[in-house]
Design a protein around this motif. Structure first.
Motif, PDB file in Angstrom:
ATOM      1  N   SER A 191     -53.172  -4.076  19.460  1.00  0.00           N
ATOM      2  CA  SER A 191     -51.877  -4.044  20.146  1.00  0.00           C
ATOM      3  C   SER A 191     -51.812  -2.901  21.149  1.00  0.00           C
ATOM      4  CB  SER A 191     -50.744  -3.916  19.120  1.00  0.00           C
ATOM      5  OG  SER A 191     -50.796  -2.660  18.455  1.00  0.00           O
ATOM      6  N   PRO A 195     -52.028  -3.478  26.290  1.00  0.00           N
ATOM      7  CA  PRO A 195     -51.476  -2.884  27.514  1.00  0.00           C
ATOM      8  C   PRO A 195     -52.474  -2.016  28.258  1.00  0.00           C
ATOM      9  CG  PRO A 195     -50.541  -1.828  25.564  1.00  0.00           C
ATOM     10  CD  PRO A 195     -51.291  -3.029  25.100  1.00  0.00           C
ATOM     11  N   TYR A 218     -45.879  -3.439  29.865  1.00  0.00           N
ATOM     12  CA  TYR A 218     -45.962  -4.091  28.552  1.00  0.00           C
ATOM     13  C   TYR A 218     -45.168  -3.333  27.487  1.00  0.00           C
ATOM     14  CZ  TYR A 218     -48.143  -6.561  24.632  1.00  0.00           C
ATOM     15  OH  TYR A 218     -48.363  -7.320  23.523  1.00  0.00           O
ATOM     16  N   SER A 219     -45.005  -2.029  27.644  1.00  0.00           N
ATOM     17  CA  SER A 219     -44.323  -1.221  26.634  1.00  0.00           C
ATOM     18  C   SER A 219     -43.587  -0.076  27.304  1.00  0.00           C
ATOM     19  CB  SER A 219     -45.336  -0.673  25.617  1.00  0.00           C
ATOM     20  OG  SER A 219     -46.341   0.083  26.282  1.00  0.00           O
ATOM     21  N   ARG A 220     -42.804   0.633  26.514  1.00  0.00           N
ATOM     22  CA  ARG A 220     -42.013   1.747  27.028  1.00  0.00           C
ATOM     23  C   ARG A 220     -42.579   3.105  26.627  1.00  0.00           C
ATOM     24  NH1 ARG A 220     -35.685  -0.128  26.124  1.00  0.00           N
ATOM     25  NH2 ARG A 220     -35.778  -2.010  27.401  1.00  0.00           N
ATOM     26  N   ASP A 221     -43.814   3.120  26.172  1.00  0.00           N
ATOM     27  CA  ASP A 221     -44.425   4.375  25.769  1.00  0.00           C
ATOM     28  C   ASP A 221     -45.230   4.974  26.924  1.00  0.00           C
ATOM     29  OD1 ASP A 221     -46.457   2.589  25.913  1.00  0.00           O
ATOM     30  OD2 ASP A 221     -46.913   2.548  23.781  1.00  0.00           O
ATOM     31  N   GLY A 224     -46.849   2.432  29.155  1.00  0.00           N
ATOM     32  CA  GLY A 224     -45.895   1.870  30.112  1.00  0.00           C
ATOM     33  C   GLY A 224     -45.616   2.836  31.243  1.00  0.00           C
TER      34      GLY A 224
END
Length: 463
Positions: A191, A195, A218-221, A224
């Motif tokens: 996972s 990203p 793809y993500s807010r981390d 991202g």
């Protein structure tokens, strides 16, 4: 990227495995301690009941008389091996039927013979049968003195069997936890890598020059954030590429115009019989003006190149700002007169500060030239000098055409060329901003379309 996946998954597995092993060791120690404690307390409790019964009801007769009279029936209620030992440490009765003439000198028997009141229990390893025994002994009285020792022994094999079963259960559970954790860690690694792979593929496309396709967020981390940063970088590269192309187009046009004029007049002069002096002088004057334009343009490009590469250095000297500004206004006086522009100069300072006179002259001429170029005839330019505790401010305000809201945030950017037809190559204000920045100052532009422009140059009083 597979190595990163391995590092992530293996890190998770190692951490979880170490944690499981530590927990297993702690559980094993707790279980072992619990069962041995219960076994010890059970033996000590049984031997205490037996000795209390003996000392209360049978202590009137000697130890041998009680054994001879078969008064040991209460010892048959325990599963332990029971021994009765005389004062010399010899076994005179053993529930197992085996009697050894050798004296018993184990610590719990020695303590009991010394009338130590607390029941003493010890754990021993039987080398013959490769299992352990736990022994407890207490004093038996004849009247008021010690007449012998009562000793209980129990094998630790049943306890070890129970502990072994629990150990297998703990190990099996730990292996299951590690297996589940390994699967979960692989899932987490995949996972995380998804990203990252998207970002990697997007970066590879950018490296090949494809900046039009944005990387999906793809993500807010942090991944991202990295995708956002790369997308922003891509947008800036496209923007700079577009500005660069516009700049090259503008420069090409500005170079072509004077070169065309010079070439045209050179052909005319070459084919002329040079009898018409006025025509010759006019041609030479135009050639001189166009060469001046080319020289200025080349110098501006050289300055821009030096500033961009950080190779330019300032040569500062103490300068009276008021006199310096008045000298520049005097130099540009013919330009003002050509457009009938009235210049209103006000000064509230006569302080001296350190300046690179040539570079600041370049800045002021550029700003004032823009004010003249973008102002209508018979207008006014206001030039104010002011100061506070930290700054000396040069404020130039005109009544010109102004700058649109779309262009205003970008006018100081490299290569940016405004929508106004009089806009030039787009590096003049960028150079000004760089020079003022090297002085530790600020360059601010305020403007509205059709309402003029206000330029504020703030220079520190102490460098």
């Amino acid at each position: 990227m597979s190595s990163i996946r391995k590092k992530i998954s293996s890190s998770y597995i190692i951490i979880i495995t170490i944690t499981v092993i530590i927990i297993q060791i702690i559980l094993y120690g707790m279980i072992r301690s619990y069962y041995y404690k219960n076994l010890r307390e059970s033996i000590e409790g049984q031997i205490k009941i037996s000795s209390d019964f003996y000392n209360t009801y049978l202590s009137g007769d000697s130890l041998k008389e009680n054994i001879f009279n078969n008064r040991d029936m209460f010892w048959s209620n325990t599963t332990c091996r029971v021994q009765v030992i005389d004062l010399e440490g010899r076994v005179i009765m053993d529930s197992s039927g085996y009697i050894d003439n050798k004296p018993v000198t184990t610590p719990e028997v020695t303590d009991a013979l010394k009338k130590i009141p607390s029941t003493s229990s010890k754990i021993y390893t039987n080398t013959d049968f490769k299992d352990g025994t736990i022994n407890a002994a207490t004093s038996l009285y004849y009247d008021t003195s010690v007449g012998g020792v009562l000793r209980f022994s129990a094998s630790t094999a049943p306890v070890e069997m129970v502990i072994r079963k629990f150990t297998y259960m703990i190990l099996g559970f730990g292996a299951l936890v590690i297996a589940i954790a390994s699967t979960v860690s692989l899932f987490i690694a995949n996972s995380l890598m998804k990203p990252l792979n998207l970002v990697c593929r997007g970066a590879e496309k950018m490296a090949r020059g494809n900046f039009k396709e944005a990387i999906p967020k793809y993500s807010r981390d942090e991944v991202g954030k990295l995708a956002e940063t790369l997308n922003f970088m891509s947008d800036e590269i496209q923007k700079n590429e577009r500005l660069k192309n516009e700049f090259i187009s503008s420069i090409s046009h500005e170079l072509r115009t004077p070169l065309t004029s010079i070439k045209g007049w050179a052909i005319i002069l070459e084919s002329s019989d040079l009898k018409d002096k006025d025509e010759v002088m006019e041609g030479l004057k135009i050639i001189e003006e166009e060469v001046g334009r080319l020289t200025y343009l080349v110098e501006e490009l050289l300055d821009f190149s030096k500033l961009s590469s950080g190779k330019i250095t300032l040569s500062k000297e103490m300068t009276n700002v008021e006199e310096f500004c008045l000298g520049i206004l005097k130099q540009l006086e013919p330009r003002f007169e050509s457009k009938v522009i009235d210049v209103n100069f006000n000064s509230n300072t006569s302080n001296k500060i350190e300046l690179d006179r040539n570079r600041m002259k370049q800045v002021l001429i550029n700003v004032l030239d823009n004010s003249i170029k973008f102002s209508p005839k018979k207008s006014r330019i206001k030039f104010d000098l002011s100061e506070d505790k930290e700054w000396i401010k040069l404020i130039i305000e005109d009544e010109g055409y102004g700058i649109s809201r779309q262009d205003l945030p970008h006018v100081k950017e490299k290569f940016y060329k405004g929508r106004n037809v009089n806009s030039s190559n787009g590096i003049g204000l960028s150079i000004c901003d760089e020079i003022i920045g090297l002085h530790g100052g600020r360059f601010e532009i305020e403007s509205e379309l059709g309402e003029g422009t206000k330029v504020t140059i703030s220079l520190p009083r102490r460098n």
